[in-house]
Design a protein around this motif. Sequence first.
Motif, PDB file in Angstrom:
ATOM      1  N   MET A   1       6.024  -9.294  -7.684  1.00 31.68           N
ATOM      2  CA  MET A   1       4.787  -8.803  -8.187  1.00 31.68           C
ATOM      3  C   MET A   1       4.870  -7.513  -8.658  1.00 31.68           C
ATOM      4  SD  MET A   1       1.999  -6.645  -6.723  1.00 31.68           S
ATOM      5  CE  MET A   1       0.449  -6.837  -5.796  1.00 31.68           C
ATOM      6  N   VAL A  28       6.112  -1.820  -9.892  1.00 32.79           N
ATOM      7  CA  VAL A  28       5.008  -0.780  -9.540  1.00 32.79           C
ATOM      8  C   VAL A  28       5.273   0.000  -8.428  1.00 32.79           C
ATOM      9  CG1 VAL A  28       2.338  -0.860  -9.663  1.00 32.79           C
ATOM     10  CG2 VAL A  28       3.470  -2.499 -11.068  1.00 32.79           C
ATOM     11  N   VAL A  29       5.570  -0.412  -7.353  1.00 34.39           N
ATOM     12  CA  VAL A  29       5.964  -0.026  -6.382  1.00 34.39           C
ATOM     13  C   VAL A  29       6.727   1.045  -6.266  1.00 34.39           C
ATOM     14  CG1 VAL A  29       6.781  -0.393  -3.956  1.00 34.39           C
ATOM     15  CG2 VAL A  29       5.564  -1.830  -4.882  1.00 34.39           C
ATOM     16  N   ALA A  32       4.982   4.059  -8.052  1.00 36.39           N
ATOM     17  CA  ALA A  32       4.160   4.799  -7.151  1.00 36.39           C
ATOM     18  C   ALA A  32       4.770   5.483  -6.226  1.00 36.39           C
ATOM     19  CB  ALA A  32       3.238   3.699  -6.438  1.00 36.39           C
ATOM     20  N   GLY A  33       6.029   5.313  -5.761  1.00 33.20           N
ATOM     21  CA  GLY A  33       6.669   6.050  -4.774  1.00 33.20           C
ATOM     22  C   GLY A  33       7.447   7.240  -5.135  1.00 33.20           C
ATOM     23  N   ARG A  54       0.737   5.949 -13.468  1.00 34.88           N
ATOM     24  CA  ARG A  54       0.588   5.748 -12.385  1.00 34.88           C
ATOM     25  C   ARG A  54      -0.943   5.419 -11.908  1.00 34.88           C
ATOM     26  NH1 ARG A  54       0.504   8.855  -7.396  1.00 34.88           N
ATOM     27  NH2 ARG A  54       1.831   8.071  -5.825  1.00 34.88           N
ATOM     28  N   LEU A  58      -1.891   1.862 -10.395  1.00 33.11           N
ATOM     29  CA  LEU A  58      -2.687   1.707  -9.292  1.00 33.11           C
ATOM     30  C   LEU A  58      -3.951   1.256  -9.046  1.00 33.11           C
ATOM     31  CD1 LEU A  58      -1.506   4.878  -7.155  1.00 33.11           C
ATOM     32  CD2 LEU A  58      -0.891   2.510  -6.743  1.00 33.11           C
ATOM     33  N   PHE A  61      -3.580  -2.519  -9.494  1.00 22.77           N
ATOM     34  CA  PHE A  61      -2.968  -3.447  -8.468  1.00 22.77           C
ATOM     35  C   PHE A  61      -3.326  -3.346  -7.190  1.00 22.77           C
ATOM     36  CE2 PHE A  61       0.129  -6.008 -10.896  1.00 22.77           C
ATOM     37  CZ  PHE A  61       0.475  -5.242 -11.823  1.00 22.77           C
ATOM     38  N   SER A  62      -3.945  -2.137  -6.801  1.00 30.89           N
ATOM     39  CA  SER A  62      -4.219  -1.965  -5.670  1.00 30.89           C
ATOM     40  C   SER A  62      -5.701  -2.280  -5.216  1.00 30.89           C
ATOM     41  CB  SER A  62      -4.019  -0.571  -4.985  1.00 30.89           C
ATOM     42  OG  SER A  62      -4.846   0.325  -6.133  1.00 30.89           O
ATOM     43  N   ALA A  63      -6.137  -2.552  -3.902  1.00 34.12           N
ATOM     44  CA  ALA A  63      -7.443  -3.152  -3.598  1.00 34.12           C
ATOM     45  C   ALA A  63      -8.424  -1.872  -3.735  1.00 34.12           C
ATOM     46  CB  ALA A  63      -7.493  -3.279  -2.221  1.00 34.12           C
ATOM     47  N   PHE A  64      -9.578  -2.118  -4.077  1.00 35.43           N
ATOM     48  CA  PHE A  64     -10.519  -1.191  -4.361  1.00 35.43           C
ATOM     49  C   PHE A  64     -11.286  -0.816  -2.983  1.00 35.43           C
ATOM     50  CE2 PHE A  64     -12.746   1.738  -6.937  1.00 35.43           C
ATOM     51  CZ  PHE A  64     -14.243   1.429  -6.631  1.00 35.43           C
ATOM     52  N   PRO A  65     -11.684   0.384  -2.516  1.00 34.94           N
ATOM     53  CA  PRO A  65     -12.365   0.521  -1.319  1.00 34.94           C
ATOM     54  C   PRO A  65     -13.843   0.327  -1.691  1.00 34.94           C
ATOM     55  CG  PRO A  65     -11.444   2.751  -2.125  1.00 34.94           C
ATOM     56  CD  PRO A  65     -10.807   1.549  -2.881  1.00 34.94           C
ATOM     57  N   LEU A  66     -14.588  -0.535  -0.668  1.00 38.31           N
ATOM     58  CA  LEU A  66     -16.126  -0.694  -0.925  1.00 38.31           C
ATOM     59  C   LEU A  66     -16.677   0.047   0.204  1.00 38.31           C
ATOM     60  CD1 LEU A  66     -15.546  -4.405  -0.882  1.00 38.31           C
ATOM     61  CD2 LEU A  66     -15.985  -2.917  -2.938  1.00 38.31           C
ATOM     62  N   ASN A  67     -17.760   0.576  -0.422  1.00 41.04           N
ATOM     63  CA  ASN A  67     -18.712   1.548   0.616  1.00 41.04           C
ATOM     64  C   ASN A  67     -19.474   0.634   1.483  1.00 41.04           C
ATOM     65  OD1 ASN A  67     -21.587   2.948   0.989  1.00 41.04           O
ATOM     66  ND2 ASN A  67     -19.766   4.278   1.204  1.00 41.04           N
ATOM     67  N   LEU A  71     -21.546  -2.914   0.526  1.00 38.16           N
ATOM     68  CA  LEU A  71     -21.387  -4.290   0.954  1.00 38.16           C
ATOM     69  C   LEU A  71     -22.237  -4.891   1.876  1.00 38.16           C
ATOM     70  CD1 LEU A  71     -18.635  -5.937   1.164  1.00 38.16           C
ATOM     71  CD2 LEU A  71     -18.165  -4.956   3.037  1.00 38.16           C
TER      72      LEU A  71
ATOM     73  N   PHE B 115     -18.975   4.476   5.726  1.00 36.79           N
ATOM     74  CA  PHE B 115     -17.906   3.543   6.051  1.00 36.79           C
ATOM     75  C   PHE B 115     -17.338   2.802   4.841  1.00 36.79           C
ATOM     76  CE2 PHE B 115     -15.876   0.463   8.564  1.00 36.79           C
ATOM     77  CZ  PHE B 115     -15.944  -0.924   7.812  1.00 36.79           C
ATOM     78  N   LEU B 117     -14.391  -0.043   3.331  1.00 32.05           N
ATOM     79  CA  LEU B 117     -13.529  -1.213   3.859  1.00 32.05           C
ATOM     80  C   LEU B 117     -12.696  -1.513   2.466  1.00 32.05           C
ATOM     81  CD1 LEU B 117     -13.174  -3.848   5.754  1.00 32.05           C
ATOM     82  CD2 LEU B 117     -14.951  -4.996   4.120  1.00 32.05           C
ATOM     83  N   VAL B 118     -11.388  -1.844   2.812  1.00 29.33           N
ATOM     84  CA  VAL B 118     -10.634  -2.287   1.853  1.00 29.33           C
ATOM     85  C   VAL B 118      -9.789  -3.554   2.179  1.00 29.33           C
ATOM     86  CG1 VAL B 118      -8.479  -1.600   0.284  1.00 29.33           C
ATOM     87  CG2 VAL B 118     -10.049   0.207   1.654  1.00 29.33           C
ATOM     88  N   LEU B 128       0.565  -0.122  -2.074  1.00 32.20           N
ATOM     89  CA  LEU B 128      -0.228   0.499  -3.439  1.00 32.20           C
ATOM     90  C   LEU B 128      -1.573   0.836  -3.052  1.00 32.20           C
ATOM     91  CD1 LEU B 128       1.024  -2.012  -6.202  1.00 32.20           C
ATOM     92  CD2 LEU B 128       1.719   0.104  -5.681  1.00 32.20           C
ATOM     93  N   THR B 129      -2.230   0.325  -2.208  1.00 35.40           N
ATOM     94  CA  THR B 129      -3.589   0.554  -1.797  1.00 35.40           C
ATOM     95  C   THR B 129      -3.410   2.067  -0.916  1.00 35.40           C
ATOM     96  OG1 THR B 129      -4.021  -1.943  -1.578  1.00 35.40           O
ATOM     97  CG2 THR B 129      -5.710  -0.063  -0.508  1.00 35.40           C
ATOM     98  N   HIS B 131      -1.244   4.245  -1.310  1.00 38.43           N
ATOM     99  CA  HIS B 131      -0.832   5.213  -2.584  1.00 38.43           C
ATOM    100  C   HIS B 131      -2.319   5.471  -2.955  1.00 38.43           C
ATOM    101  CE1 HIS B 131       3.267   5.638  -2.607  1.00 38.43           C
ATOM    102  NE2 HIS B 131       3.611   4.586  -2.531  1.00 38.43           N
TER     103      HIS B 131
END
Lengths: 276, 278
Positions: A1, A28-29, A32-33, A54, A58, A61-67, A71, B115, B117-118, B128-129, B131
């Motif tokens: 991936m 990608v990893v 990123a590092g 970068r 990111l 490929f990374s998950a997005f934080p939801l408020n 939600l 709050f 949530l991920v 990656l998250t 980062h």
Amino acid sequence: MGVLRAGLCPGLTEEVVQLLRGRRIRTVVDLAGADLEQVAQQCGLSYKALVALRRVLLAQFSAFPLNGADLYEELKTSTAILSTGIASLDKLLDAGLYTGELTEIVGAPGSGKTQVCLCVAANVAHSLQQNVLYIDSNGGMTASRLLQLLQARTQDEEKQAEALQRIQVVHAFDIFQMLDVLQDLRGTVVQQVTNHLTRDRSSGRLKPALGRSWSFVPSTRIFLDVTDGARASGSGSQRTACLTKSPRQPTGVQEVVDIGTLGTAEQSPVLQGEQT
Amino acid sequence: MCSDFRRAESGTELLARLEGRSSLKEVEPHLFADEDLPVHGDILEFHGPEGTGKTEMLYHLTARCILPKSEGGLQIEVVFIDTDYHFDLLRLVTILEHRLSQSSEDAVKSCLGRFFLVSCSSSTQLLLTLHSLEALFCSHPSLCLLIVDSLSAFYWTDRANGGERTALQEATLKQCSQLLDRLVREYRLLLFAATQSIMQKACESAEESSETRPSKVDMDYRPYLCKAWQHMVKHRVLFSREDSPKSSGRFTLVSRHLKSNRLQKHFFMIRESGVEFC
């Protein structure tokens, strides 16, 4: 991936990919590092361009934080509780099967797992008018039984046909077929699975099969057992359903389910399957 | 990139950061087996078999943190990384409603505004998250609590993908652990990570008495995650549940501070309003 290649994102040209590969940055990893200042100096690329790259990768490929508040708004409209059609089972499950959760039904052979699944499928297809995906891995699904259950709910043949059309049956007799079906599944679903019982090696007690790692996955577990009276008479249809794991109810509660009279208004049989 | 952010911190932001961080000492004294209450940069591991209350405890901690100060909370922001896909927001809302003196929709939503949530579906995505979460930590000075539920969710997938060599199997989790360590230290966070006990004890004695021996819960711990993670953990909290009917519904937690080896044992029940210590 996430192997770096040209066109993966804007700004990632073949030239850049090769330069990065020369510095052992292949995925990608790795990027990123990596220390971007050092990489910029060694590769001759612009630091700003690397930082932008970068950031884009990111974000992709990374998950997005939801408020939480957003939600909550979304969940209020999209969460549903599907009644199983069996009053006693609904009581155990706190009104029914919740969307976004996995419910497991565990029992010995002949304890009524498939009957429970067929009943839930019939109820969801007919009374709730939702689609059902029934994945059959052991050949227990019979369309004639499904028709019987629907006939007990409505005499109208057209409605029966409509309900049957909402149930999609897939046969998956090995794990690869199963994975294939599950990969393509989208949408808000309620999931219900069945599992067999094995005996614990040391204590001799009965426990669900598939081991500890699986046991963490379902949110709710119901244990179906033949009621003592039924066992004694040899051909009883009474089953005891015990709630052994739940995210919202106290466990250890038991209810009686009669799988013989499934299909009547009060007691609907429970079937195995997945509902969409 | 983020260092620019931190140099340009204003006076009010600095105060918010320091004030927010110092109040973490009261997050949950029962969990810490040390006289000194938690300092920032502490890493706690919640370990236990399934159904023992780890996720409920995480909801309890989250509720304590996001409730406003007027209701007895700490009014700080929380990031919850869900790798199990078990997170139940409606359960968190129920807990909040029970704890708020006036449970209006607005009050609940203002709590939930603190709050985040991920959800991650693989260990690479988790890495990656982490980062990209760094930017979130920079921009939210009142964000002090990081929760991961659970860190062992990808253990078998990683082992399958890594082939024969343990080093390759553990590589991504090792990088995640090192990154978590750096983030917790640099941004002075408190990290709670749940891990599942998926390994069985090799030989269980058949003559075990039915009464729980005091050290039994401790013996249940079998380390299987990478060494980098095991070295980082400062407190390990073992959860268990008694099966005997006379103590039905009671959960146990044993908290051990790994350096000083001090132990503390507590009992709790799980009610509609969340965790309640006995």
